[in-house]
Design an enzyme around this catalytic site. Structure first.
Site, mmCIF file in Angstrom:
data_model
loop_
_atom_site.group_PDB
_atom_site.id
_atom_site.type_symbol
_atom_site.label_atom_id
_atom_site.label_comp_id
_atom_site.label_asym_id
_atom_site.label_seq_id
_atom_site.Cartn_x
_atom_site.Cartn_y
_atom_site.Cartn_z
ATOM 1 C CG ASN A 174 -1.959 1.294 1.430
ATOM 2 O OD1 ASN A 174 -1.667 1.957 0.735
ATOM 3 N ND2 ASN A 174 -2.423 1.421 2.497
ATOM 4 C CD1 TRP A 175 3.432 0.834 -2.720
ATOM 5 C CD2 TRP A 175 3.637 2.002 -4.687
ATOM 6 N NE1 TRP A 175 4.186 -0.036 -3.731
ATOM 7 C CE2 TRP A 175 4.194 0.643 -4.693
ATOM 8 C CE3 TRP A 175 3.574 2.718 -5.853
ATOM 9 C CZ2 TRP A 175 4.901 0.048 -6.050
ATOM 10 C CZ3 TRP A 175 4.141 2.227 -6.966
ATOM 11 C CH2 TRP A 175 4.690 1.078 -7.261
ATOM 12 C CE LYS A 176 -0.388 3.039 4.734
ATOM 13 N NZ LYS A 176 -0.199 3.280 6.203
ATOM 14 C CG HIS B 183 -5.989 2.022 5.036
ATOM 15 N ND1 HIS B 183 -5.694 2.806 5.889
ATOM 16 C CD2 HIS B 183 -5.012 0.905 4.945
ATOM 17 C CE1 HIS B 183 -4.303 2.719 6.219
ATOM 18 N NE2 HIS B 183 -4.157 1.517 5.755
ATOM 19 C CD GLU C 28 -3.243 5.465 6.794
ATOM 20 O OE1 GLU C 28 -3.034 5.477 5.476
ATOM 21 O OE2 GLU C 28 -2.286 5.032 7.598
ATOM 22 C CD GLU D 69 -3.671 -2.325 7.245
ATOM 23 O OE1 GLU D 69 -2.706 -2.780 6.750
ATOM 24 O OE2 GLU D 69 -4.548 -1.334 7.090
ATOM 25 N N GLY E 224 2.175 2.598 10.697
ATOM 26 C CA GLY E 224 3.149 3.627 10.441
ATOM 27 C C GLY E 224 3.971 3.957 11.768
ATOM 28 C CB SER F 207 4.790 -1.559 11.822
ATOM 29 O OG SER F 207 4.432 -0.209 12.299
ATOM 30 N N GLY G 146 2.642 -1.306 4.357
ATOM 31 C CA GLY G 146 2.787 0.166 3.860
ATOM 32 C C GLY G 146 3.920 0.683 3.790
ATOM 33 N N GLY G 147 4.923 1.314 4.796
ATOM 34 C CA GLY G 147 6.050 2.108 4.567
ATOM 35 C C GLY G 147 7.188 1.127 3.814
HETATM 36 P P1 PGA Z 1 2.505 0.404 7.520
HETATM 37 O O1 PGA Z 1 1.014 0.443 7.054
HETATM 38 O O2 PGA Z 1 3.220 -0.840 7.156
HETATM 39 O O3 PGA Z 1 3.327 1.760 7.211
HETATM 40 O O4 PGA Z 1 2.303 0.312 9.087
HETATM 41 C C1 PGA Z 1 0.196 -0.433 6.770
HETATM 42 C C2 PGA Z 1 -0.953 0.121 6.241
HETATM 43 O O5 PGA Z 1 -1.410 1.119 6.481
HETATM 44 O O6 PGA Z 1 -1.544 -0.683 5.240
#
Ligand code: PGA
Length: 255
Positions: A9-11, A95, A97, A167, A173, A213, A234-235
């Site tokens: 997930n490149w956000k 998600h 966010e 999640e 994050g 994470s 994500g990251g």
């Molecule tokens: P993260 O994000 O790996 O940066 O914690 C995961 C996500 O939000 O899908």
């Protein structure tokens, strides 16, 4: 046997040049495997360019969000049919966010799940609790409520096409991932929920990713859990070497 599924997930990260370079690096080095699926979910403006980079590879394309209507006067929104058109196979829905920053309701998440399924895409339905909810021992209740709402009224045929991602919001994050035991406990609960709501065979086949994470250094212990079927990353998915290492770990854990 369920496949493992690792999605990046490149956000709201990357430029066009960075997105295509990252996709190229992942596509070139991702090894195909019958029991592991890999996908990347770039920002909307880069979907077509990333799709071109992925051509001929085993890596699939996903979107990070969608709107629930088919078309019309919805300025700024993107339909599921458009995502199919541009080459997506997956779409992240709900998600945290979007739930907590943008303010998406459970009802909107449910409508999005339906729209994604109707267009022939596979939704990755995200659920997870806030830190305060975990501290208050409300995790199972929160996850159950999010799931119940997301799949309310969904026939088994459709529910069988869903991918789930657990999640925990406090782990996203933050560098603070859930312990393998914490993840396994919630994943097992999600599977039991599906067995009770539908049937044991649907629950047994459901792919449930862990997200929060995940990186190459902690993926192994998480992915070895019996009910953890992959990761939504994500990251660490912004670094081709890290993402590919997680994919390798998933391949080992699934075999
Ligand atoms: P993260 O994000 O790996 O940066 O914690 C995961 C996500 O939000 O899908």
């Amino acid at each position: 046997m369920r496949p493992a599924f690792v999605a990046g997930n490149w956000k709201m990260h990357t430029s066009m040049a960075e997105a295509t370079k990252l996709a190229r690096a992942i596509a070139a080095r991702a090894r195909g495997s019958s029991n592991v699926i890999a996908a990347v979910c770039p920002p909307f403006p880069y979907l077509a360019a990333v799709r071109s980079e992925l051509e001929g590879s085993t890596v699939l394309l996903g979107a990070q969000d969608v709107y629930c209507e088919k078309n019309g006067a919805f300025t700024g929104e993107v339909s599921a049919a458009m995502l199919v058109d541009v080459g997506c196979t997956y779409c992240i829905v709900g998600h945290n966010e979007r739930r907590h920053i943008i303010g998406e309701s459970d009802a909107l998440v449910r409508r999005k799940v339906r729209a994604v399924l109707a267009a022939g895409l596979t939704p990755i339905v995200c659920v997870g609790e806030l830190a305060s909810e975990r501290d208050g021992e409300e995790t199972v209740g929160v996850v159950t409520a999010q799931l119940s709402s997301a799949i309310a009224g969904l026939p088994a045929d459709d529910a069988a096409r869903l991918v789930f991602a657990y999640e925990p919001v406090w782990a996203i994050g933050t560098g603070r991932n859930a312990t393998p035991d914490q993840a396994e406990e919630v994943h097992a609960h999600i599977r039991k929920f599906l067995a009770d709501r539908y049937n044991a065979s649907l629950a047994d086949r459901a792919v449930i990713q862990y997200g929060g994470s995940v990186k190459a250094s902690n993926a192994e212990s998480l992915l070895r859990q019996p009910n953890v079927d992959g990761a939504l990353v994500g990251g660490a998915s912004l670094d081709a070497t890290e993402f590919l290492a997680i994919l390798e770990t998933a391949t080992r854990a699934a075999s």
